[in-house]
Design a protein around this motif. Structure first.
Motif, short mmCIF file in Angstrom:
data_model
loop_
_atom_site.label_atom_id
_atom_site.label_comp_id
_atom_site.label_asym_id
_atom_site.label_seq_id
_atom_site.Cartn_x
_atom_site.Cartn_y
_atom_site.Cartn_z
N LEU A 1 -7.31 -0.38 8.92
CA LEU A 1 -7.12 0.72 7.98
C LEU A 1 -7.07 0.22 6.54
O LEU A 1 -6.34 -0.72 6.23
CB LEU A 1 -5.82 1.46 8.31
N TRP B 1 1.50 3.48 1.08
CA TRP B 1 1.47 2.23 1.86
C TRP B 1 2.54 2.27 2.96
O TRP B 1 2.27 1.91 4.10
CB TRP B 1 1.72 1.04 0.95
N PHE C 1 1.59 4.29 5.85
CA PHE C 1 0.58 3.61 6.67
C PHE C 1 1.22 2.53 7.53
O PHE C 1 0.83 2.34 8.69
CB PHE C 1 -0.50 3.02 5.78
N VAL D 1 0.86 2.31 11.48
CA VAL D 1 0.32 1.13 12.16
C VAL D 1 1.30 0.64 13.22
O VAL D 1 0.91 0.33 14.36
CB VAL D 1 0.00 0.03 11.14
N LEU E 1 -3.38 -3.12 8.76
CA LEU E 1 -3.43 -2.42 7.47
C LEU E 1 -3.78 -3.40 6.37
O LEU E 1 -3.23 -4.50 6.31
CB LEU E 1 -2.08 -1.76 7.18
N VAL F 1 0.08 -6.35 8.34
CA VAL F 1 -0.17 -5.91 6.96
C VAL F 1 -0.71 -7.09 6.17
O VAL F 1 -0.13 -8.18 6.18
CB VAL F 1 1.11 -5.37 6.30
#
Length: 923
Positions: A563, A573, A576, A580, A594, A725
């Motif tokens: 993503l 963020w 997300f 995730v 991410l 991330v």
């Protein structure tokens, strides 16, 4: 009791010290697909056309209007359901008339294509009219108005093609008499004789230089006002003597022979000497004396009335006296110029009357008057100089303007407007912020949105470099709106496999078309893999079809693995990250990662709130300034929190006195910290009281060093601390990569790496793998040194290098987690995700369709063995190796507490990247 849907749950467990720990991992880019209508793009420009304006100006001489009143325009061509991006909108006026001066004066029209009025432009000796802020230039627009009825009526409009100056004006400065040598006046006299005084009779000067014949001995001829005499007796017989008279000028010498006592000796000057008694002047005797001429400098020369200079070049005439004396007998001059413009000449000034003498000098009509005299004292000394300065050929005032065509009209204008013609990007507000030039209204409402052009009075005011520091009124032109609209594409996960797919579904590939451009960068690096996208409309988290809605669309879609949200908003963020983690949970099994792209200004806002999260304020008022120390106590009245200087350093900047200007922008004052006294008191680098308003809010800014900047990026990375991330930061900081010479947002770099991951084997490390689609030669300055790069890597930042030889690559494929090697390296995460997807797919057809029996648990084991056997093979990937280096099925059991569940425990080994090759050479 909850009843979860049947599923294959693949859990992974990191041991404290592990031995070593074909779903496509596709990129999914999330952001706005944009409709672009740009003035500077030929294929888009026409869509933004609003209107053509002709000059009005009929209601106001001082502030001419473009429109009779402000006008609302429907924004043309906006796609159905799209939302206008307010930050991108602009108004252009093509071939705008920038009215920089309006002149109300008396004009005459000697010819159809000329107008005589004020001084249109400055020239030598002539200032421009005060009503015009700069010289009128060829190409300017000139618009004529009739104001006879009290209302302006436009009568003609054309362009300036030239100027006509008044006839050349030659000037002659009054002559400067004896400018270089002053021949001040003297009185005629004779000094006492040294030797035998008897030579000088009682009236020896009675006839001295008093006739024209005597002028031959005038000492002024050689530049002197005195003559020194020496009388020498060369022979004495007792009855007569021989006498020699010599002078220092050499002009009054004489010799006499056989002269008896009392004889008169007359010199050329008319001076008479008397021979003394002979017994007093023996042969060889010498007598000396000096005679001073009576002299008055001639009257200052003047120009003869009516004299004009006909030359075409400025120069300085010098009349240098070469043979002085009395004007009545004639004085000679050499005439020269300082730049050899006129030929040298010799002239004689002579006159025996008290009237002016006409003296013509040079070849261009200059005539001087010098007063004559009937007596010898009035004259010049050799070396005296008269100067005449002439300024020649200078144009007269430029009062006549020539325009391109004949008006064939007899009516002369009452008002003239002067304008520059060019295309302008019209700012939203007047230069002083006092009023609007244009504004978007209801930008997000497809029914009500409008573009309002002009202030309430229909006026548009701009500044332009062609007329520095002058407010120009736009009085004509063609208006175009430029905009970007976030398109309402279908609410679904889209897919592209070709460039044509991108342009067909998302539009032109351009950095301004955010989604298309980022998808293109991902596709460029995806090696043929499908790239997915989810379009947004609102660029907020919870707005209509914003990023939260996009996450809802992505939920449950396994293909959305990598993503990339096209935003730098930390709230988005965080949403997300939550998505995730939730989708990657074992119970869900839609594993994903991410990519974020932080961008931090080096002029960094260090603090705006206190430790409790409250906005920084203080009780400062004007009395808290200490003029002797320059310090300010920011809590002078109450001494209460916040003590906002706790993290302050010398050199930081404090912003305060925030306000909202008339144009809607926020204003503030910013002061640099010179010293810190205590938690409340600082010394600012100001020369006087800055008058900080009581209870103002404060913000602390710091100009970050490269090392400090690196640490700020690490703070963002460390805030996530997740193997899922990845914080992508180019070595050149904000918009740190270029494409086609244009700096592009860092999220495009993140999208490119997401594409690269999808086009690589899951276990393929991405460190040192070259990225495509960006300029190899990047003129942006590197923001970090090598030590800073180490800080970034140690803090879990995915650093992107752009080397001098043009290679662009990830220095290390690092996640934001710094716990251990298995969580740091992206290829470990993506590999295990791939293995998990593969296991789930291999066993999914058994879930809910068979019963738990020994045969079926054996089937589970055999399928795992088959799949892991394939994953342990390095066929086709000799350098990368297999996805599994080892595996052991520890157990397959059915828990007593969940008798419809088969629980499998497997120990696996996964390949790790070869980050270091350590060689020791033993000699």
């Amino acid at each position: 009791m909850a009843s979860p849907k049947p599923a294959v749950i693949v859990r992974r467990e990191f041991e404290t010290t592990p031995d070593i720990v074909a779903q496509q991992l596709r990129a999914c880019i999330i952001g706005p697909s944009c409709q672009l209508v740009r003035y500077g793009t030929a294929s888009e420009k026409a869509t933004g056309f609003l209107a053509t304006y002709t000059t009005l100006g009929t209601d106001n001489i001082t502030n001419p209007n473009l429109l009779a009143a402000a006008v609302d325009y429907v924004i043309p061509g906006v796609a159905d359901g799209a939302v206008i991006d307010s930050s991108y909108a602009k108004l252009f006026i093509e071939d705008a008339y920038l009215n920089y001066a309006t002149v109300t004066a008396t004009f005459t029209r000697p010819e159809d294509n000329t107008v005589v009025g004020p001084v249109w432009k400055a020239s030598t000796g002539f200032a421009r009219s005060g009503a015009i802020p700069q010289d009128v230039a060829v190409g300017d627009i000139i618009t004529f108005y009739d104001n006879a009825s009290g209302t302006l009526t436009k009568t003609h409009e054309t362009t300036v093609t030239g100027f006509i100056a008044a006839a050349p004006v030659n000037s002659i400065n009054a002559p400067v008499d004896a400018l270089l040598v002053s021949s001040g006046a003297t009185t005629e006299g004779i000094s006492a004789a040294v030797g035998v005084a008897g030579w000088i009779a009682a009236t020896p000067l009675a006839a001295y230089l008093d006739t024209d014949a005597n002028q031959v001995a005038d000492p002024r001829r050689v530049g002197k006002k005195t003559t020194a005499y020496t009388v020498t007796v060369t022979r004495n017989t007792g009855s007569v003597v021989d006498v020699s008279v010599t002078t220092d000028t050499g002009l009054d010498n004489a010799s006499f022979s056989n002269q008896a006592a009392a004889a008169t000796l007359t010199l050329p000057s008319g001076l008479a000497l008397t021979v003394p008694a002979l017994n007093l002047i023996a042969a060889g005797s010498v007598t000396t004396f000096t005679v001073t001429v009576g002299h008055s400098q001639a009257a200052t020369a003047t120009l003869k009335s009516g004299t004009t200079y006909s030359g075409t070049q400025s120069t300085v005439y010098s009349l240098t006296c070469t043979d002085g004396g009395a004007i009545k007998s004639g004085v000679k001059f050499r005439v020269t110029t300082n730049n050899s413009y006129d030929a040298p000449q010799n002239i004689t000034v002579q006159g025996a009357t008290a009237t002016a003498i006409d003296v013509a000098i040079g070849s261009y009509g200059i005539v001087l008057n010098i007063t004559g005299s009937t007596t010898y004292p009035s004259g010049f000394l050799k070396g005296d100089v008269i100067q005449v300065v002439v300024n020649a050929g200078a144009s007269g005032a430029i009062t006549t303007i020539v325009f391109a065509d004949s008006t064939a009209k007899s009516v002369e204008p009452d008002v003239v407007r002067l304008s520059k013609k060019k295309t302008v990007d019209v700012p939203a507000f007047y230069p002083d912020g006092s009023a609007l030039n244009w504004r978007l209204k209801n930008a997000e409402d497809p029914v009500l949105r409008r573009l309002e052009v002009g202030s309430a009075a229909g006026t548009i005011v701009v500044r332009d470099a062609s007329v520095p520091n002058v407010d120009c009124y736009v009085i004509a032109g063609k208006a175009y709106v430029q905009y970007r609209a976030f398109k309402a594409l279908p609410r679904e996960v889209g897919s592209v496999n070709t460039l044509s797919d991108i342009t067909t579904q998302l539009g032109v590939v351009d950095p301004d078309n955010l989604l298309a451009y980022a998808v293109y960068k991902a596709w460029t690096n995806a090696n043929g893999a499908t790239v997915h996208f989810i379009p947004t409309i609102s660029q907020t988290l919870n707005g209509t079809r914003g990023f939260a809605d996009a996450l809802a669309v992505a939920k449950g879609v396994r293909n959305c693995y990598s993503l990339v949200p096209l935003t730098t908003n930390s709230e988005i963020w965080n949403a997300f990250v939550g998505h995730v983690n939730q989708q990657s949970a074992a119970e869900v099994g839609n594993f994903r990662i991410l990519w974020i792209a932080p961008e931090i200004e080096s002029h960094f806002r260090l603090q705006s709130t206190d430790s409790a999260g409250q906005m920084l304020t203080g009780s400062t008022n004007t009395t808290s300034y200490n003029s002797s120390t320059g310090s300010i106590d920011f809590n002078a009245t109450t001494g209460l929190s916040p003590k906002f200087v706790e993290n302050l350093q010398v050199g930081d900047l404090i912003r305060t006195n925030f306000n909202i200007a008339d144009n809607g922008t926020e204003t503030f004052a910013e002061y640099r910290v010179k010293a810190i006294v205590d938690n409340d008191t600082v010394v600012l680098a100001v020369a006087s009281n800055p008058f900080i308003v009581a209870n103002s809010r404060f913000e602390v800014f710091r100009d970050l060093t490269s090392n400090a900047l690196a640490k700020e990026y690490v703070k963002i990375s460390g805030g996530f601390s997740s193997e899922r991330v990845f914080a992508v930061v180019p070595d050149r900081g904000i918009s740190g990569m270029k494409s086609g010479g244009v700096s592009v947002k860092n999220w495009n770099v993140a999208a490119a790496f997401a594409g690269l991951r999808s086009g690589s084997r899951p276990q393929q490390p991405l460190s040192n793998v070259e990225l495509l689609g960006f300029d190899g030669s990047n003129t942006n300055l590197v923001a970090f040194d090598e030590d800073d790069m180490s800080v970034l890597r140690d803090g879990g930042v995915w650093v992107v290098r752009n080397t001098e030889d043009g290679k662009i690559y990830a220095e290390r494929q690092l996640s934001t987690s710094t716990i251990d090697l298995f969580r740091k390296e992206q290829s470990v995460t993506s590999n295990v995700d791939s293995i998990s997807f593969t296991l789930g797919d291999a066993l999914r057809d058994l879930v809910g369709r068979v019963n738990i029996t020994d045969r079926n648990t054996g089937l589970v084991r055999s399928r795992i063995v088959s799949i892991f056997g394939e994953l342990s093979s390095d066929a086709g990937s000799a350098t990368v190796g297999p996805q599994l280096t080892s595996y052991t099925i520890n157990s397959i059991t059915v828990p007593e507490t969940a008798q419809d569940t088969v629980k499998v425990s497997i120990s696996i080994g996964v390949p790790l990247p070869m980050n270091t090759i350590d060689i020791t050479l033993v000699i």
